[in-house]
Design a protein around this motif. Structure first.
Motif, PDB file in Angstrom:
ATOM      1  N   ALA A 104      28.849  53.366  -3.898  1.00 46.46           N
ATOM      2  CA  ALA A 104      29.024  54.818  -3.867  1.00 46.46           C
ATOM      3  C   ALA A 104      30.477  55.157  -3.543  1.00 46.46           C
ATOM      4  CB  ALA A 104      28.083  55.431  -2.834  1.00 46.46           C
ATOM      5  N   ILE A 105      31.054  54.413  -2.603  1.00 46.00           N
ATOM      6  CA  ILE A 105      32.440  54.698  -2.221  1.00 46.00           C
ATOM      7  C   ILE A 105      33.390  54.362  -3.370  1.00 46.00           C
ATOM      8  CG2 ILE A 105      34.289  53.923  -0.692  1.00 46.00           C
ATOM      9  CD1 ILE A 105      32.028  53.861   1.522  1.00 46.00           C
ATOM     10  N   ILE A 106      33.111  53.255  -4.060  1.00 43.68           N
ATOM     11  CA  ILE A 106      33.933  52.922  -5.229  1.00 43.68           C
ATOM     12  C   ILE A 106      33.831  54.042  -6.274  1.00 43.68           C
ATOM     13  CG2 ILE A 106      34.163  51.345  -7.183  1.00 43.68           C
ATOM     14  CD1 ILE A 106      33.340  49.086  -5.265  1.00 43.68           C
ATOM     15  N   ALA A 107      32.609  54.546  -6.472  1.00 42.51           N
ATOM     16  CA  ALA A 107      32.426  55.628  -7.443  1.00 42.51           C
ATOM     17  C   ALA A 107      33.238  56.851  -7.035  1.00 42.51           C
ATOM     18  CB  ALA A 107      30.945  55.981  -7.552  1.00 42.51           C
ATOM     19  N   GLY A 108      33.230  57.153  -5.746  1.00 42.07           N
ATOM     20  CA  GLY A 108      34.006  58.294  -5.259  1.00 42.07           C
ATOM     21  C   GLY A 108      35.497  58.097  -5.502  1.00 42.07           C
ATOM     22  N   ILE A 164      31.353  67.755  -7.385  1.00 35.29           N
ATOM     23  CA  ILE A 164      31.389  66.644  -8.340  1.00 35.29           C
ATOM     24  C   ILE A 164      31.500  65.309  -7.602  1.00 35.29           C
ATOM     25  CG2 ILE A 164      32.845  65.569 -10.110  1.00 35.29           C
ATOM     26  CD1 ILE A 164      31.209  67.895 -11.142  1.00 35.29           C
ATOM     27  N   LEU A 165      32.330  65.302  -6.577  1.00 37.76           N
ATOM     28  CA  LEU A 165      32.495  64.078  -5.787  1.00 37.76           C
ATOM     29  C   LEU A 165      31.176  63.702  -5.118  1.00 37.76           C
ATOM     30  CD1 LEU A 165      34.485  61.991  -4.750  1.00 37.76           C
ATOM     31  CD2 LEU A 165      35.049  63.546  -2.868  1.00 37.76           C
ATOM     32  N   THR A 172      33.022  68.102 -15.083  1.00 34.01           N
ATOM     33  CA  THR A 172      34.373  68.490 -14.699  1.00 34.01           C
ATOM     34  C   THR A 172      35.139  69.004 -15.913  1.00 34.01           C
ATOM     35  OG1 THR A 172      34.269  66.652 -13.171  1.00 34.01           O
ATOM     36  CG2 THR A 172      36.386  67.720 -13.404  1.00 34.01           C
ATOM     37  N   PHE A 173      34.954  68.319 -17.013  1.00 36.11           N
ATOM     38  CA  PHE A 173      35.671  68.693 -18.226  1.00 36.11           C
ATOM     39  C   PHE A 173      35.281  70.116 -18.671  1.00 36.11           C
ATOM     40  CE2 PHE A 173      35.927  68.703 -22.943  1.00 36.11           C
ATOM     41  CZ  PHE A 173      37.310  68.612 -23.042  1.00 36.11           C
ATOM     42  N   LEU A 213      37.181  60.843  -7.964  1.00 37.27           N
ATOM     43  CA  LEU A 213      38.043  61.862  -7.345  1.00 37.27           C
ATOM     44  C   LEU A 213      39.382  62.015  -8.072  1.00 37.27           C
ATOM     45  CD1 LEU A 213      38.336  63.953  -5.069  1.00 37.27           C
ATOM     46  CD2 LEU A 213      39.289  62.144  -3.642  1.00 37.27           C
ATOM     47  N   PRO A 214      40.156  60.939  -8.258  1.00 35.78           N
ATOM     48  CA  PRO A 214      41.444  61.121  -8.944  1.00 35.78           C
ATOM     49  C   PRO A 214      41.275  61.555 -10.403  1.00 35.78           C
ATOM     50  CG  PRO A 214      41.048  58.791  -8.463  1.00 35.78           C
ATOM     51  CD  PRO A 214      39.989  59.567  -7.777  1.00 35.78           C
TER      52      PRO A 214
END
Lengths: 325, 256
Positions: free
Chosen positions: B113-117, B61-62, B36-37, B121-122
């Motif tokens: 996986a959801i925690i990672a998302g 990326i997400l 992303t960077f 994301l933010p």
């Protein structure tokens, strides 16, 4: 003590198929084993490495599927009623399979939680067991730094957390130093005296002799003798065993064997390469007489050993091999 | 009893995962955030990529971070627990079917996986900053795609963790993840592949494609993306297939 069978094996079989990746051929690990274990009993399965003991325990603890015969726990077939059976059994495997991600206390608490033991009860029980098994001091550490004896005690404590009807232990003292072994024996003996049914495998005849009410001797997938240690030991002709190792020409060795057989008190003699085994009713004086005879036949004795009646002798007598081999 | 056991197993895995939060975040977030960077922050400022490329990038990326975390959260511990330490044995002896233990692993992978998302994301959004237009986000679809993506890759992790032993798993993940990430429509939209038609068809075998496109359809529905029926159909199909295969191999590994 109620006298009903809690474990029944009928013509149990396990054939491992040939595995190309492991480059192993077909193996008859368990080959028609029939056994019964009674509630409250301390039962031992004694045999050398590779005899099929671990596979037998694997089947009884739902981790291995039998390929023939029947294994029942409390009358339920292990191959089909595995969830119900898991409630009734506590298992201490040979390898250190403690949960590395958890502390010792958490190992106990989570195990009990898997079995639905209420929170208060499992905490109380964990404290009791940690104390009784002398693990209190390091209960809040992860188990990486535990000694072999400590890990083994914790594994047993863990297996007891859901108060199983039968406790299975696979080679519980192998790899432990004599003192740790002794501590564990005391602990297991005490558990059994309080009514815990225990099924143990070992290749250590002293362990089987000291701890078990009944012992099944297993070799090459088969049970070759079952009884109390006292009765089993009496099955060895004479009971005492004198082993002589000596160099001699074949003819001289056979002649010596014949003479040895004629000695008073000698019940049986076997010759295996340079090893003479005398089974006899007593040992006193016999060794000297045997040595004297050997001298007369120009057989040079390089070592001599006298063994008291033991399960080891019985195994030797039945198979011609030592348990440690 | 089954539910109690399942919850206790879940509790155990989440507790252990929480203790390794630092490594967890490094594992799941480092690579996506580096990408992303560079692609979302540095290159647009160099004028090397057009500003709204970032709108293409963020969904990919997400998808990538959820994929990596779901897959590794299941596969890595499983390989160790089955292999060297054998610590899974105690859980296999819990009064629940073998499949229950395996399904619990899928749940844990999904949660991670959801925690990672939720973490990536933010952060990615902050990194990319202005120029990112998420006005049209379809939240229902976003949740649906998140759930399906996490399920799919947790099940994939179960399959890998049940097949591989500890010596192979590094190689296996390298061989698998490299092509999967680069051919996964993470850094470019699938619609744009019409320039290379055979490649556009070939990548359809890659489950990550549907996750990337799914997030694109959810976050930036106005931009070109794969048809929804194909995205959802493939995500569900792959999830079911990998769950079935994962359970089968898990059972084979767990019971001799």
């Amino acid at each position: 003590m109620t006298r009903q069978p809690v474990i029944e094996l009928k013509e149990l079989q396990k054939v491992y198929k040939a595995n190309r990746r492991r480059q192993s051929g077909e193996v008859n690990a368990v080959n028609g084993v029939t056994l019964e274990v009674i509630s409250g009993e301390f039962f031992g399965l004694l045999g050398p490495n590779g005899a099929g003991k671990t596979t037998t325990v694997g089947i009884l603890t739902t981790r291995v599927l039998p390929t023939g015969g029947l294994a029942l726990i409390d009358g339920m077939d292990v191959a089909t009623a595995s969830s119900a059976i898991k409630q009734r059994i506590g298992v201490v495997a040979q390898a250190n399979n403690l949960d590395r991600g958890l502390t010792a206390r958490e190992n106990l608490l989570f195990h009990a939680a898997y079995f639905g033991v209420p929170k208060e009860e499992r905490e109380k029980l964990a404290n009791e067991l940690l104390k009784r098994f002398q693990l209190e001091g390091r209960a809040n550490e992860k188990t990486d730094g535990y000694s072999g004896g400590m890990a083994q005690r914790l594994k047993i404590a863990r297996a007891l957390m859901h108060r199983p009807a039968i406790l299975f232990l696979d080679e519980p003292t192998s790899g432990l130093d004599p003192q740790a072994r002794r501590t564990l024996w005391d602990l297991l003996g005490e558990l059994n005296r309080k009514g815990q049914t225990i099924f143990l495998t070992t290749h250590n005849m002293e362990e089987a002799d000291q701890l078990c009410n009944r012992v099944a001797i297993m070799d090459k997938g088969k049970v070759i003798a079952v009884d109390t240690p006292a009765v089993l030991k009496k099955q060895v002709p004479g009971g005492y065993l004198i082993e002589l190792r000596g160099r001699a020409p074949e003819a001289a060795a056979q002649e010596l064997a014949t003479k040895l057989r004629a000695l008073p008190g000698v019940v049986d003699v076997s010759v295996n390469d340079d090893l003479f085994r005398l089974y006899a009713g007593h040992a006193e004086g016999l060794l000297a007489q045997a040595m004297h005879l050997a001298g007369q036949h120009d057989v040079m004795i390089t070592s001599a050993h006298v063994a008291e009646p033991s399960l080891e002798n019985l195994f030797l007598y039945l198979t011609g091999r030592s348990l440690e081999q | 009893m089954t539910n109690t056991t399942l919850l206790a197993l879940l509790h155990r895995d989440l507790l252990v995962a929480r203790r390794e939060l630092g490594t967890f975040i490094l594992r799941v977030a480092l690579q996506p955030l580096l990408f992303t960077f560079i692609f979302g922050f540095v290159m647009p400022r160099q004028g090397l990529v057009v500003q709204n490329y970032t709108n293409m990038l963020l969904p990919g990326i997400l998808a990538l971070s959820m994929t990596l975390s779901g897959l590794q959260a299941v596969a890595m511990p499983l390989v160790i627990e089955f292999g060297f330490t054998k610590e899974i044995e105690d859980r296999l002896l819990a009064p629940i079917g073998i499949s229950g233990v395996a399904l619990e692993k899928i749940f844990v992978g999904m949660i991670q996986a959801i925690i990672a998302g939720l973490f990536v994301l933010p952060l990615a959004w902050l990194l990319i900053g202005r120029g990112l237009d998420l006005q049209q986000t379809n939240f229902v679809l976003l949740i649906l795609v998140s759930l399906l993506t996490s399920w799919l890759f947790a099940a994939f992790g179960l399959l890998i963790g049940s097949i591989a032993d500890s010596q192979q798993v590094g190689l296996m993940l390298n061989v698998l993840l490299g092509p999967m990430i680069f051919f996964g429509c993470t850094y470019y939209p699938w619609a744009g592949l019409s320039a290379v038609p055979w490649f556009q068809i070939a990548v359809l075998i890659n489950p990550l494609v549907y996750a990337s496109e799914g997030f694109r359809a959810a976050l930036t529905p106005d931009l070109p993306h794969m048809p929804l029926w194909l995205i959802l159909g493939a995500l569900v199909g792959y999830s079911l297939f990998l769950t079935w295969a994962g359970l089968r191999f898990f059972r084979r590994r767990a019971v001799d």
